[in-house]
Design a protein around this motif. Structure first.
Motif, short mmCIF file in Angstrom:
data_model
loop_
_atom_site.label_atom_id
_atom_site.label_comp_id
_atom_site.label_asym_id
_atom_site.label_seq_id
_atom_site.Cartn_x
_atom_site.Cartn_y
_atom_site.Cartn_z
N LEU A 1 1.97 8.83 -4.66
CA LEU A 1 3.00 8.43 -5.64
C LEU A 1 2.77 7.01 -6.13
O LEU A 1 2.96 6.70 -7.32
CB LEU A 1 4.38 8.58 -5.01
CG LEU A 1 4.86 10.01 -4.75
CD1 LEU A 1 6.20 10.01 -4.02
CD2 LEU A 1 4.98 10.78 -6.06
N TYR A 2 2.37 6.15 -5.18
CA TYR A 2 2.13 4.76 -5.59
C TYR A 2 0.94 4.67 -6.54
O TYR A 2 0.98 3.92 -7.54
CB TYR A 2 1.87 3.89 -4.37
CG TYR A 2 1.60 2.45 -4.72
CD1 TYR A 2 2.64 1.58 -5.07
CD2 TYR A 2 0.29 1.96 -4.75
CE1 TYR A 2 2.38 0.27 -5.41
CE2 TYR A 2 0.02 0.66 -5.10
CZ TYR A 2 1.07 -0.20 -5.43
OH TYR A 2 0.81 -1.49 -5.79
N TYR B 1 2.03 5.90 -9.84
CA TYR B 1 2.88 4.86 -10.45
C TYR B 1 2.03 3.72 -10.99
O TYR B 1 2.25 3.24 -12.12
CB TYR B 1 3.87 4.34 -9.40
CG TYR B 1 4.56 3.06 -9.79
CD1 TYR B 1 5.59 3.04 -10.71
CD2 TYR B 1 4.14 1.84 -9.23
CE1 TYR B 1 6.21 1.85 -11.07
CE2 TYR B 1 4.74 0.65 -9.58
CZ TYR B 1 5.77 0.65 -10.50
OH TYR B 1 6.38 -0.52 -10.86
N LYS C 1 1.74 2.77 -14.90
CA LYS C 1 2.16 1.43 -15.28
C LYS C 1 1.05 0.70 -16.05
O LYS C 1 1.31 0.04 -17.07
CB LYS C 1 2.54 0.64 -14.02
CG LYS C 1 3.04 -0.77 -14.30
CD LYS C 1 3.40 -1.47 -13.00
CE LYS C 1 3.86 -2.90 -13.30
NZ LYS C 1 4.18 -3.64 -12.06
#
Length: 518
Positions: free
Chosen positions: A491-492, A495, A499
């Motif tokens: 998930l990071y 993300y 981003k």
């Protein structure tokens, strides 16, 4: 005494070497009669099969039994029959927490006293070989050192239904979300509150067992079987078989590993003749009888006078007769009441005129009532007794009474409900049919699996891979943690990528400002 001990060991060795059966040692020093009758039934059944059985016991046989040798501890630890007062039971044993410490200290005391006995010492110093060693699962596992000493497969048996601390040695499932502990006052499915209470007991027993039982027992083993004795759990995790004095027809279905086997009712024998005076009292009763007993340990004569008067007043007005195991004479008792210090409980319950069994809810008495199809009124005091009665209540074959709430109306209503409502008798008969409907009876089951373990030299193939597994592996804490870390990492990364892309896209769409020339 030393000469006698040497002779006993010599005789035992001669017997073990003379016959073709397996050599079996039973270590049952506990002086509780209700425990012993379960273990005695199994040991004598194995002896009857031709095996050579040696038993460390506080209840030696009154007459010789073929292939059966006693090491008599009765002089060291006499039986406490009818020794507990009502106040003692209610003030000390009724607490789950105090009773856990009590039974742990009690069994450790039996271990310490029995191992000092000259005949036991002579046995330990002999060169006798055993094919199996039986111990009791109760308050402490301090007896398992005998299995380690004789390098024999360990089989354990409990006189009650499934004890919370019996599962770990065979890695049996004991999920508290749907498996009640032996002290949880529930039968069947549990609601949220009951699951909370059950989980609390589950965790408590895990912790209390280590503190009160496991650690002191390990010290005992090292003191008496040598400092190099393995940690107690290393011995326990080699348990070949656990026999449970329970049955799914009463206790409810639960998952069992192959080396945990139910033998509920193993103590039941064919009913014998009833003494003539008791038989006449029963058969002369036009409406049947009720048998009332608080078991072998509790002294019924210690019932406080106000409560005793409640019983007497209610019994005097009943349409049926009452047989009461009571240790003292009762002056001016009603004509429908028969008092005796001893009652042949199993034999009486099998009589067709017995309509109710009123009891404290002991496991053996409950099994006897179920087997005979007799409804039960339970007045439980401690440990497994409340749940034993609730299991009958859930199947419409019993009524539970709270001792603290006893009144004439409360007691009378319960008795008369079973007398007038035939559904209790019907449900008791149905439960009896389910309890007795087995491929092999309890004794045959226990004998078969004992011989199976002996034939297969400990039957290690019955043990699951979970035996001895740390709790964090058993409950997949490491796997769940790893998966959680991976998910958060993924998930990071997602993300971070989104981003970065967003920043680049928004940067291209922003118009550049014109720079004015001077």
């Amino acid at each position: 005494m030393k000469l006698f001990s040497a002779l006993l060991v010599l005789v035992t060795a001669c017997v073990l070497g003379r016959t073709n059966g397996a050599n079996i040692l039973g270590v049952f020093p506990i002086n509780g009669r209700s425990h012993w009758v379960v273990y005695e039934s199994l040991m004598k059944a194995l002896a009857a099969r031709g095996h050579n059985v040696t038993v460390i016991t506080s209840f030696p046989q009154k007459s010789p039994v073929a292939n059966f040798t006693d090491i008599d501890l009765s002089g060291v630890m006499p039986s406490p029959v009818s020794s507990l007062s009502i106040d003692m039971v209610r003030n000390v044993l009724s607490s789950v927490f105090s009773s856990q410490a009590f039974i742990a200290d009690l069994q450790l005391k039996f271990c310490r006293e029995s191992i000092k006995h000259p005949q036991v010492q002579a046995l330990l110093k002999s060169d006798i070989k055993f094919d199996a060693v039986f111990t009791e699962i109760f308050g402490s596992d301090c007896d398992v050192g005998y299995a380690y000493h004789f390098k024999a497969p360990l089989l354990s048996v409990m006189s009650s239904s499934h004890l919370p601390w019996s599962y770990d040695r065979v890695a049996g499932p004991d999920n508290p979300s749907y498996i009640p502990t032996i002290v949880t006052r529930v039968a069947g499915k549990m609601d949220f509150k009951q699951r909370m209470i059950n989980t609390f007991y589950y965790v408590y027993f895990k912790i209390a067992w280590k503190y009160y039982s496991e650690w002191p027992a390990d010290e005992f083993l090292k003191e008496n079987f040598g400092p190099n004795t393995p940690y107690i759990n290393d011995i326990l995790y080699n348990t070949s078989m656990v026999f449970v004095n329970g049955h799914f027809s009463l206790d409810g279905p639960r998952p069992l590993v192959p080396n945990m086997v139910e033998i509920g009712g193993v103590h039941l024998k064919p009913p014998g003749p009833i003494p003539k005076d008791i038989l006449k009292f029963i058969e002369d009763s036009p409406n049947g009888v009720m048998l009332f007993t608080f078991g072998a340990l509790i002294r019924a004569s210690t019932i406080p006078k106000p409560v005793l008067q409640i019983f007497l007043d209610v019994f005097a007005k009943l349409p049926i007769r009452v047989l009461w195991k009571f240790e003292e004479d009762i002056p001016n008792k009603s004509d429908n009441l028969y008092i005796s210090k001893w009652m042949p409980q199993r034999d009486i319950l099998n009589h067709p005129k017995v309509r109710i069994f009123m009891s404290h809810g002991g496991q053996l008495g409950v099994h006897e009532a179920i087997h005979s199809g007799v409804p039960v009124i339970g007045i439980p005091f401690f440990f497994d007794q409340p749940r034993n009665i609730l299991k009958l209540v859930s199947q419409g074959a019993g009524i539970l009474l709270d001792y603290d709430l006893l009144s004439r109306e409360y007691l009378s209503d319960a008795i008369n409900t079973i007398i007038t409502n035939s559904s209790y008798q019907t449900n008791a008969k149905k439960l009896s049919q389910r309890f007795k409907d087995r491929q092999l009876n309890a004794t045959e089951t226990a004998v078969y699996w004992t011989e199976y373990v002996i034939r297969h030299k400990g039957a290690r193939h019955l043990r699951t891979a979970a035996v001895g597994m740390p709790w964090w592996k058993y409950y997949l804490v490491d796997v769940i943690s790893f998966i959680t870390i991976v998910i958060f990492a993924v998930l990071y990364v997602i993300y971070f990528i989104l981003k970065t892309v967003y920043k680049k896209c928004t940067k291209k769409n922003v118009p550049k400002k014109k720079v004015k020339k001077n």
